[in-house]
Scaffold this motif. Structure first.
Motif, PDB file in Angstrom:
ATOM      1  N   LEU A   1     -17.158  23.846 -91.098  1.00 51.87           N
ATOM      2  CA  LEU A   1     -15.764  23.426 -91.222  1.00 51.87           C
ATOM      3  C   LEU A   1     -14.852  24.023 -90.156  1.00 51.87           C
ATOM      4  O   LEU A   1     -13.940  23.352 -89.652  1.00 51.87           O
ATOM      5  CB  LEU A   1     -15.231  23.813 -92.599  1.00 51.87           C
ATOM      6  N   PHE A   2     -15.107  25.268 -89.777  1.00 49.05           N
ATOM      7  CA  PHE A   2     -14.126  25.984 -88.952  1.00 49.05           C
ATOM      8  C   PHE A   2     -14.608  26.366 -87.551  1.00 49.05           C
ATOM      9  O   PHE A   2     -13.788  26.587 -86.668  1.00 49.05           O
ATOM     10  CB  PHE A   2     -13.682  27.261 -89.680  1.00 49.05           C
ATOM     11  N   PHE A   3     -15.924  26.448 -87.341  1.00 45.33           N
ATOM     12  CA  PHE A   3     -16.388  27.047 -86.089  1.00 45.33           C
ATOM     13  C   PHE A   3     -17.337  26.172 -85.271  1.00 45.33           C
ATOM     14  O   PHE A   3     -17.792  26.594 -84.212  1.00 45.33           O
ATOM     15  CB  PHE A   3     -17.065  28.399 -86.375  1.00 45.33           C
ATOM     16  N   GLU A   4     -17.641  24.975 -85.759  1.00 42.02           N
ATOM     17  CA  GLU A   4     -18.547  24.099 -85.026  1.00 42.02           C
ATOM     18  C   GLU A   4     -17.795  22.955 -84.353  1.00 42.02           C
ATOM     19  O   GLU A   4     -16.692  22.595 -84.768  1.00 42.02           O
ATOM     20  CB  GLU A   4     -19.630  23.537 -85.960  1.00 42.02           C
ATOM     21  N   SER A   5     -18.413  22.394 -83.346  1.00 39.04           N
ATOM     22  CA  SER A   5     -17.863  21.216 -82.677  1.00 39.04           C
ATOM     23  C   SER A   5     -18.321  19.965 -83.413  1.00 39.04           C
ATOM     24  O   SER A   5     -19.320  19.990 -84.147  1.00 39.04           O
ATOM     25  CB  SER A   5     -18.362  21.160 -81.227  1.00 39.04           C
ATOM     26  N   PRO A   6     -17.617  18.836 -83.248  1.00 42.15           N
ATOM     27  CA  PRO A   6     -18.083  17.586 -83.861  1.00 42.15           C
ATOM     28  C   PRO A   6     -19.508  17.229 -83.451  1.00 42.15           C
ATOM     29  O   PRO A   6     -20.294  16.743 -84.271  1.00 42.15           O
ATOM     30  CB  PRO A   6     -17.079  16.560 -83.360  1.00 42.15           C
ATOM     31  N   SER A   7     -19.863  17.502 -82.203  1.00 42.29           N
ATOM     32  CA  SER A   7     -21.205  17.125 -81.744  1.00 42.29           C
ATOM     33  C   SER A   7     -22.288  17.999 -82.376  1.00 42.29           C
ATOM     34  O   SER A   7     -23.372  17.511 -82.714  1.00 42.29           O
ATOM     35  CB  SER A   7     -21.294  17.189 -80.219  1.00 42.29           C
ATOM     36  N   SER A   8     -22.030  19.296 -82.542  1.00 46.52           N
ATOM     37  CA  SER A   8     -23.039  20.153 -83.178  1.00 46.52           C
ATOM     38  C   SER A   8     -23.204  19.786 -84.644  1.00 46.52           C
ATOM     39  O   SER A   8     -24.326  19.728 -85.159  1.00 46.52           O
ATOM     40  CB  SER A   8     -22.686  21.634 -83.030  1.00 46.52           C
ATOM     41  N   ASN A   9     -22.091  19.498 -85.338  1.00 47.36           N
ATOM     42  CA  ASN A   9     -22.194  19.062 -86.730  1.00 47.36           C
ATOM     43  C   ASN A   9     -22.950  17.748 -86.847  1.00 47.36           C
ATOM     44  O   ASN A   9     -23.774  17.567 -87.758  1.00 47.36           O
ATOM     45  CB  ASN A   9     -20.801  18.904 -87.338  1.00 47.36           C
ATOM     46  N   ALA A  10     -22.708  16.816 -85.938  1.00 48.36           N
ATOM     47  CA  ALA A  10     -23.391  15.519 -85.983  1.00 48.36           C
ATOM     48  C   ALA A  10     -24.895  15.689 -85.817  1.00 48.36           C
ATOM     49  O   ALA A  10     -25.697  15.068 -86.529  1.00 48.36           O
ATOM     50  CB  ALA A  10     -22.838  14.596 -84.900  1.00 48.36           C
ATOM     51  N   LEU A  11     -25.302  16.548 -84.876  1.00 50.18           N
ATOM     52  CA  LEU A  11     -26.727  16.775 -84.655  1.00 50.18           C
ATOM     53  C   LEU A  11     -27.376  17.428 -85.875  1.00 50.18           C
ATOM     54  O   LEU A  11     -28.437  16.998 -86.346  1.00 50.18           O
ATOM     55  CB  LEU A  11     -26.928  17.665 -83.428  1.00 50.18           C
ATOM     56  N   VAL A  12     -26.742  18.466 -86.385  1.00 47.55           N
ATOM     57  CA  VAL A  12     -27.327  19.215 -87.488  1.00 47.55           C
ATOM     58  C   VAL A  12     -27.423  18.364 -88.750  1.00 47.55           C
ATOM     59  O   VAL A  12     -28.493  18.275 -89.386  1.00 47.55           O
ATOM     60  CB  VAL A  12     -26.514  20.500 -87.755  1.00 47.55           C
ATOM     61  N   PHE A  13     -26.337  17.697 -89.124  1.00 48.25           N
ATOM     62  CA  PHE A  13     -26.345  16.988 -90.399  1.00 48.25           C
ATOM     63  C   PHE A  13     -27.152  15.694 -90.348  1.00 48.25           C
ATOM     64  O   PHE A  13     -27.733  15.286 -91.358  1.00 48.25           O
ATOM     65  CB  PHE A  13     -24.910  16.754 -90.874  1.00 48.25           C
ATOM     66  N   SER A  14     -27.255  15.065 -89.193  1.00 49.85           N
ATOM     67  CA  SER A  14     -28.129  13.898 -89.095  1.00 49.85           C
ATOM     68  C   SER A  14     -29.592  14.317 -89.208  1.00 49.85           C
ATOM     69  O   SER A  14     -30.415  13.608 -89.807  1.00 49.85           O
ATOM     70  CB  SER A  14     -27.882  13.133 -87.792  1.00 49.85           C
ATOM     71  N   ASP A  15     -29.925  15.492 -88.682  1.00 46.94           N
ATOM     72  CA  ASP A  15     -31.286  16.001 -88.858  1.00 46.94           C
ATOM     73  C   ASP A  15     -31.535  16.424 -90.303  1.00 46.94           C
ATOM     74  O   ASP A  15     -32.651  16.258 -90.821  1.00 46.94           O
ATOM     75  CB  ASP A  15     -31.541  17.180 -87.920  1.00 46.94           C
ATOM     76  N   TYR A  16     -30.536  16.979 -90.966  1.00 46.60           N
ATOM     77  CA  TYR A  16     -30.686  17.317 -92.380  1.00 46.60           C
ATOM     78  C   TYR A  16     -31.003  16.066 -93.200  1.00 46.60           C
ATOM     79  O   TYR A  16     -31.842  16.095 -94.117  1.00 46.60           O
ATOM     80  CB  TYR A  16     -29.399  17.947 -92.924  1.00 46.60           C
ATOM     81  N   ILE A  17     -30.333  14.975 -92.893  1.00 48.24           N
ATOM     82  CA  ILE A  17     -30.581  13.728 -93.613  1.00 48.24           C
ATOM     83  C   ILE A  17     -32.010  13.262 -93.379  1.00 48.24           C
ATOM     84  O   ILE A  17     -32.710  12.832 -94.302  1.00 48.24           O
ATOM     85  CB  ILE A  17     -29.567  12.647 -93.178  1.00 48.24           C
ATOM     86  N   ARG A  18     -32.467  13.347 -92.127  1.00 50.46           N
ATOM     87  CA  ARG A  18     -33.833  12.936 -91.812  1.00 50.46           C
ATOM     88  C   ARG A  18     -34.839  13.855 -92.506  1.00 50.46           C
ATOM     89  O   ARG A  18     -35.881  13.403 -92.976  1.00 50.46           O
ATOM     90  CB  ARG A  18     -34.045  12.961 -90.296  1.00 50.46           C
TER      91      ARG A  18
END
Length: 271
Positions: A156-173
């Motif tokens: 929420l506070f310390f990540e960039s939109p791109s890092s969150n997108a990479l991490v959470f899309s991999d979590y979904i996979r």
């Protein structure tokens, strides 16, 4: 960047992927056969090589660089049972041996730090340097709820939109079932005990705002390993994506490898 080449490799009884960026040999150069050790990058729980791409690219400008998708993560087949940390370490060592990479600097992020520690314990003669980025699990915060809260704050506070997108899309996979099975493995691994058994020099790297790998925790790990701590300002847990140049410089400087230095990360080294 030297475009990575993907290899599907079976090692230690499991199938994973290795993404390799190898520098072309220089004709007539007598030092070609005496190359510097390669750098091998290992992801954490639920994710893949994708959030290591920027760091991979920065390192590949100077040294042979490999990123691994461990069995059951990314696009690799899922094993029929949850693998302990030691089995992932065996996969890393076996896969790199098949590629002819017999010694290398091993870099792990988050749970990948546990795999790096274990590989360095299994075959210390092959790993001259170990780098732990945002290592887990803080011995003072050993509950799943505490880890989840820290990860939530980070995203929420310390990540960039791109890092969150990479991490959470991999979590979904990855899927919740496989994630939770591996979470149990991660939470049970005694990082603070095992790191004291690593013979190689250790560098602990953290984003200065990282709520998952706190400054106190990383400092204690560095002390137990007789290692060093490097804090990279202005970022959180996924430090290697958001500050890839600074992290690459810290790794190259620590391992005595060639590379372009700006001095930014080196100023953050602490004994």
């Amino acid at each position: 960047m030297i475009r990575p080449v993907r290899s599907e490799i079976e090692a230690a009884g499991h199938l994973g992927h290795v993404y390799a960026s190898r520098r072309a040999p220089v004709a007539g150069d007598p030092d070609t056969a005496l190359r510097d050790p390669a750098v091998v990058l290992v992801h954490g729980i639920g994710v893949s090589h994708r959030y290591l791409r920027r760091l991979h690219g920065a390192l590949a400008e100077s040294v042979d660089t490999y990123s691994i998708d461990l069995p059951g993560f990314g696009a690799t087949p899922r094993p029929d049972h949850t693998l302990p940390v030691a089995d992932h370490a065996s996969y890393i060592l076996g896969a790199m041996e098949q590629l002819g990479v017999l010694d290398f600097v091993l870099v792990g992020h988050s749970m990948g730090a546990q795999f790096a520690i274990e590989a360095a314990r299994q075959q210390p003669e092959r790993i001259p340097y170990v780098v732990l980025m945002g290592p887990v699990v803080d011995s003072k915060r050993r509950t799943v709820a505490q880890q989840a809260l820290a990860l939530g704050r980070d995203s929420l506070f310390f990540e960039s939109p791109s890092s969150n997108a990479l991490v959470f899309s991999d979590y979904i996979r990855c899927g919740p079932s496989w994630y939770l099975k591996n979470l149990r493995v991660m939470m049970e691994y005694p990082t603070e005990q095992r790191i004291a058994e690593v013979a190689a020099p250790v560098l602990v790297v953290r984003g200065a705002n990282d709520p998952v790998a706190s400054a106190d925790w990383c400092r204690r790990l560095a002390e137990r390993a007789t290692g060093r701590l490097a804090e990279i300002p202005g970022t959180g847990h996924v430090v290697q994506h958001n500050r890839s140049a600074e992290v690459a410089e810290a790794i190259l400087s620590f391992a005595g490898l060639p590379g372009r230095a700006t001095g930014a990360a080196r100023q953050e080294f602490k004994a």
